[in-house]
Design a protein around this motif. Structure first.
Motif, PDB file in Angstrom:
ATOM      1  N   GLY A 138       1.914  21.173  31.163  1.00 17.60           N
ATOM      2  CA  GLY A 138       1.544  21.527  29.805  1.00 17.60           C
ATOM      3  C   GLY A 138       1.331  20.327  28.899  1.00 17.60           C
ATOM      4  O   GLY A 138       1.281  20.464  27.679  1.00 17.60           O
ATOM      5  N   SER A 139       1.204  19.138  29.492  1.00 16.54           N
ATOM      6  CA  SER A 139       1.005  17.927  28.706  1.00 16.54           C
ATOM      7  C   SER A 139      -0.295  17.994  27.916  1.00 16.54           C
ATOM      8  O   SER A 139      -1.313  18.510  28.381  1.00 16.54           O
ATOM      9  CB  SER A 139       0.976  16.704  29.625  1.00 16.54           C
ATOM     10  N   THR A 140      -0.258  17.453  26.707  1.00 16.73           N
ATOM     11  CA  THR A 140      -1.456  17.397  25.855  1.00 16.73           C
ATOM     12  C   THR A 140      -2.110  16.019  25.906  1.00 16.73           C
ATOM     13  O   THR A 140      -2.944  15.707  25.058  1.00 16.73           O
ATOM     14  CB  THR A 140      -1.102  17.736  24.397  1.00 16.73           C
ATOM     15  N   ARG A 142      -4.373  14.632  27.755  1.00 18.18           N
ATOM     16  CA  ARG A 142      -5.839  14.590  27.855  1.00 18.18           C
ATOM     17  C   ARG A 142      -6.479  14.812  26.484  1.00 18.18           C
ATOM     18  O   ARG A 142      -7.393  14.089  26.079  1.00 18.18           O
ATOM     19  CB  ARG A 142      -6.347  15.637  28.840  1.00 18.18           C
ATOM     20  N   ALA A 143      -5.979  15.812  25.769  1.00 18.54           N
ATOM     21  CA  ALA A 143      -6.526  16.103  24.447  1.00 18.54           C
ATOM     22  C   ALA A 143      -6.235  14.966  23.477  1.00 18.54           C
ATOM     23  O   ALA A 143      -7.083  14.602  22.650  1.00 18.54           O
ATOM     24  CB  ALA A 143      -5.945  17.417  23.920  1.00 18.54           C
ATOM     25  N   ASP A 144      -5.041  14.397  23.565  1.00 19.27           N
ATOM     26  CA  ASP A 144      -4.668  13.292  22.677  1.00 19.27           C
ATOM     27  C   ASP A 144      -5.562  12.075  22.922  1.00 19.27           C
ATOM     28  O   ASP A 144      -6.038  11.437  21.972  1.00 19.27           O
ATOM     29  CB  ASP A 144      -3.204  12.908  22.896  1.00 19.27           C
ATOM     30  N   GLU A 153     -12.660  15.706  26.875  1.00 18.06           N
ATOM     31  CA  GLU A 153     -11.539  15.779  27.807  1.00 18.06           C
ATOM     32  C   GLU A 153     -11.991  15.724  29.259  1.00 18.06           C
ATOM     33  O   GLU A 153     -11.231  15.308  30.139  1.00 18.06           O
ATOM     34  CB  GLU A 153     -10.737  17.059  27.587  1.00 18.06           C
ATOM     35  N   SER A 159      -4.781  16.375  35.426  1.00 14.98           N
ATOM     36  CA  SER A 159      -3.369  16.101  35.194  1.00 14.98           C
ATOM     37  C   SER A 159      -3.084  14.668  35.625  1.00 14.98           C
ATOM     38  O   SER A 159      -3.807  14.095  36.436  1.00 14.98           O
ATOM     39  CB  SER A 159      -2.474  17.067  35.978  1.00 14.98           C
TER      40      SER A 159
END
Length: 247
Positions: A138-140, A142-144, A153, A159
């Motif tokens: 659920g890491s963000t 890529r979006a960050d 993205e 991942s």
């Protein structure tokens, strides 16, 4: 997004600065092709620690966007220990490693090194990423990254996987010779030979062996105590949450 392919870590601003900007630019796409990319950069983690790098980067690339991946200081030191076991023929325990190489733990006081950059670059040009969060479900990240760099993205992996665990080479003397030879070839700018060996699996063959034992939980807890004030300093200066490091 464009990253150099001829060398994984260019290390111009700390190790090869005397070669000049033309040498550095030679690792990137020609100017007439640059418009095809929304972001152009390189990855050299050592820039964080060299005191000369912030000023050199600022003078040459004042509008550069900076990324820094922060890992729990004790885990970072243990990762370095694994590297030394694999690549430098070290034979001692982790306790011996940090006793004889105290800088391994000192390098985890990130705020002192980041302050040099924040004295030159606006805070908005620096994106700090927490390793433990980046590799979690659920890491963000890529979006960050995409938002920070102004790219989509899709240009990043779905991942971020944890790096392969270090191993203690079965044939340490052969591994040591292979690593030293690789370093000499790179110093002579013969990266293509080293990379060919990597693609053929020679590096994996020569450095493979038993995995480095897992870091002792109690030892990690004891060593972590020295960083409690550092965690607070980082949270205050960067506006990040390091609760995952306190667990």
């Amino acid at each position: 997004m464009y990253l150099p392919t001829r060398r994984k870590e260019v290390r111009f601003f700390d190790r090869h600065f005397e070669h000049g900007p033309d040498w550095y630019e030679g690792f990137f796409c020609p100017p007439d092709e640059a418009a095809r990319y929304r972001a152009i950069g390189e990855i050299s983690p050592q820039y964080l620690y060299d005191p000369m790098c912030p000023d050199r980067i600022w003078k040459m690339l004042p509008s550069a966007k900076l990324l820094v991946m922060l890992r729990h200081p004790v885990d970072r030191a243990y990762s370095q220990y694994g590297f030394i076991l694999q690549r430098r023929n070290f034979r001692g325990s982790f306790e011996e490693f940090i006793r004889t190489r105290p800088r391994a733990l000192e390098m985890g006081f990130y705020s002192a090194y980041l302050t040099r950059y924040l004295q030159r670059f606006p805070r908005g040009q620096l994106l700090p990423l927490v390793f433990e969060e980046a590799v979690s479900e659920g890491s963000t990240v890529r979006a960050d990254l995409a938002s920070f760099l102004g790219v989509t993205e899709e240009g990043f992996p779905a991942s971020i996987q944890r790096v392969n665990a270090s191993s203690v080479p079965r044939f340490r003397s052969i591994s040591s010779v292979a690593v030293k030879t690789g370093r000499r070839l790179r110093r002579r700018h013969l990266e293509s030979i080293v990379d060919l060996g990597g693609r053929l699996g020679m590096r994996r063959l020569m450095t493979s062996g038993d995995r480095v034992p897992k870091l002792d939980d109690q030892l990690k807890k004891e060593l972590s105590q020295r960083y409690l004030d550092e965690f607070e300093a980082l949270e205050g200066s960067l506006g990040i949450d390091l609760s995952s490091w306190r667990g």
